[in-house]
Design a protein around this motif. Structure first.
Motif, PDB file in Angstrom:
ATOM      1  N   ASN A 147      41.384  33.733  43.806  1.00 26.19           N
ATOM      2  CA  ASN A 147      40.411  35.172  43.971  1.00 26.19           C
ATOM      3  C   ASN A 147      39.633  34.790  45.233  1.00 26.19           C
ATOM      4  OD1 ASN A 147      41.195  37.013  41.197  1.00 26.19           O
ATOM      5  ND2 ASN A 147      39.430  35.658  40.416  1.00 26.19           N
ATOM      6  N   LEU A 148      40.398  34.092  45.457  1.00 31.92           N
ATOM      7  CA  LEU A 148      39.465  33.631  47.186  1.00 31.92           C
ATOM      8  C   LEU A 148      39.742  34.864  48.416  1.00 31.92           C
ATOM      9  CD1 LEU A 148      38.137  31.646  48.894  1.00 31.92           C
ATOM     10  CD2 LEU A 148      40.309  31.350  49.751  1.00 31.92           C
ATOM     11  N   MET A 149      40.782  35.125  48.394  1.00 26.00           N
ATOM     12  CA  MET A 149      41.017  36.387  49.625  1.00 26.00           C
ATOM     13  C   MET A 149      40.059  37.853  48.563  1.00 26.00           C
ATOM     14  SD  MET A 149      42.495  35.300  52.134  1.00 26.00           S
ATOM     15  CE  MET A 149      42.539  36.913  52.435  1.00 26.00           C
ATOM     16  N   LYS A 150      39.921  38.098  47.711  1.00 23.58           N
ATOM     17  CA  LYS A 150      39.688  38.848  47.437  1.00 23.58           C
ATOM     18  C   LYS A 150      38.248  39.023  47.362  1.00 23.58           C
ATOM     19  CE  LYS A 150      43.040  40.428  44.261  1.00 23.58           C
ATOM     20  NZ  LYS A 150      43.697  40.814  42.557  1.00 23.58           N
ATOM     21  N   LEU A 151      37.989  37.964  47.388  1.00 20.67           N
ATOM     22  CA  LEU A 151      36.490  37.173  47.075  1.00 20.67           C
ATOM     23  C   LEU A 151      35.584  37.273  48.848  1.00 20.67           C
ATOM     24  CD1 LEU A 151      35.824  34.583  44.635  1.00 20.67           C
ATOM     25  CD2 LEU A 151      34.819  37.151  44.677  1.00 20.67           C
ATOM     26  N   ILE A 152      36.681  37.351  49.548  1.00 18.78           N
ATOM     27  CA  ILE A 152      36.217  37.090  51.129  1.00 18.78           C
ATOM     28  C   ILE A 152      36.278  38.633  51.560  1.00 18.78           C
ATOM     29  CG2 ILE A 152      37.677  36.392  53.413  1.00 18.78           C
ATOM     30  CD1 ILE A 152      38.895  34.004  52.021  1.00 18.78           C
ATOM     31  N   VAL A 153      37.530  39.438  50.541  1.00 18.52           N
ATOM     32  CA  VAL A 153      36.672  41.121  51.679  1.00 18.52           C
ATOM     33  C   VAL A 153      36.083  41.560  50.997  1.00 18.52           C
ATOM     34  CG1 VAL A 153      38.273  43.296  51.271  1.00 18.52           C
ATOM     35  CG2 VAL A 153      39.559  41.065  51.515  1.00 18.52           C
ATOM     36  N   LEU A 154      35.102  41.312  49.845  1.00 20.38           N
ATOM     37  CA  LEU A 154      33.956  41.917  49.379  1.00 20.38           C
ATOM     38  C   LEU A 154      32.514  41.740  50.062  1.00 20.38           C
ATOM     39  CD1 LEU A 154      32.566  43.368  47.459  1.00 20.38           C
ATOM     40  CD2 LEU A 154      32.651  42.076  45.713  1.00 20.38           C
ATOM     41  N   PHE A 155      32.729  40.217  50.179  1.00 22.87           N
ATOM     42  CA  PHE A 155      31.593  39.450  50.982  1.00 22.87           C
ATOM     43  C   PHE A 155      31.970  39.870  52.268  1.00 22.87           C
ATOM     44  CE2 PHE A 155      32.201  36.054  48.051  1.00 22.87           C
ATOM     45  CZ  PHE A 155      30.956  36.173  47.292  1.00 22.87           C
ATOM     46  N   SER A 156      32.850  40.324  52.611  1.00 27.08           N
ATOM     47  CA  SER A 156      32.880  40.765  53.873  1.00 27.08           C
ATOM     48  C   SER A 156      31.750  42.361  54.875  1.00 27.08           C
ATOM     49  CB  SER A 156      34.696  40.268  55.634  1.00 27.08           C
ATOM     50  OG  SER A 156      34.843  39.552  54.617  1.00 27.08           O
ATOM     51  N   ALA A 157      32.784  42.967  53.405  1.00 31.28           N
ATOM     52  CA  ALA A 157      32.021  44.703  53.414  1.00 31.28           C
ATOM     53  C   ALA A 157      30.872  44.173  53.197  1.00 31.28           C
ATOM     54  CB  ALA A 157      33.118  44.994  52.361  1.00 31.28           C
TER      55      ALA A 157
END
Length: 200
Positions: A92-102
């Motif tokens: 789930n790396l990409m999803k987590l990157i999006v969430l942490f970036s937000a």
């Protein structure tokens, strides 16, 4: 009595680091112990503000400290969960990157606009915290989460967008802004009603 809220806030630092230590050492019954500590941490987050308001000592400094330590606490839990369940994070790396970036974005915008971190403690953010709690528990137990994680992801993104909107709407930095509606009223110079237990 007046030190109780501060003790509860700082206790989350020790709880978060304690969960990391349990994970690194691969302690037996890690899931049970870490979930117990996570639950205690969540309860301290609920009651520090309630007690502070009951004692009439809730302040900007205390609310900012609360927000900052909340971040450290949940990052600590995320680190310990990664140590135990690295495959979940890789999948789930990409999803987590999006969430942490937000999450990073709302802090960045707040610092640029107000030279302070956020401490909106919005209703949406509180709801998301409960969903995040449930998601972390599921991952700790099973090292996987599908439905809850997707819910956590999308509710997390929506609440980050709401907080971003609140920051952009406010003319001056304000803690404990329940919703966008309340931010608009504050911008108009109007008083807002806050829940005595949950919003300052």
């Amino acid at each position: 009595m007046k030190n109780i809220p501060l003790i509860l806030i700082y206790s989350r630092l020790f709880i978060g680091f304690g969960i990391i230590i349990l994970s690194v050492l691969h302690i037996d019954h890690y899931a049970f112990l870490s979930i117990s500590l996570l639950t205690i941490g969540l309860l301290t987050d609920v009651f520090d503000g309630i007690i502070a308001r009951k004692l009439n000592i809730s302040s900007e400094k205390l609310r900012r400290l609360d927000s900052g330590i909340d971040q450290v606490f949940f990052i600590s839990v995320a680190i310990s969960t990664y140590i135990q369940c690295p495959n979940f994070f890789k999948l789930n790396l990409m999803k987590l990157i999006v969430l942490f970036s937000a999450e990073a974005l709302i802090y960045l915008v707040s610092y640029i606009k107000f030279k302070k971190e956020i401490a909106t403690h919005s209703i949406g953010a509180k709801i998301w915290t409960l969903i995040l709690f449930a998601t972390l528990v599921e991952i700790m137990v099973h090292c996987k989460s599908v439905v809850l994680f997707e819910l956590c992801l999308w509710i997390g993104l929506l609440t980050r967008l709401e907080i971003l909107a609140i920051i952009l709407i406010l003319k001056k930095w304000t803690n404990d802004v329940p919703t966008i509606y309340h931010a608009i009223r504050l911008r108009q110079g109007k008083e807002i009603k806050r829940n005595k237990l949950f919003n300052g």
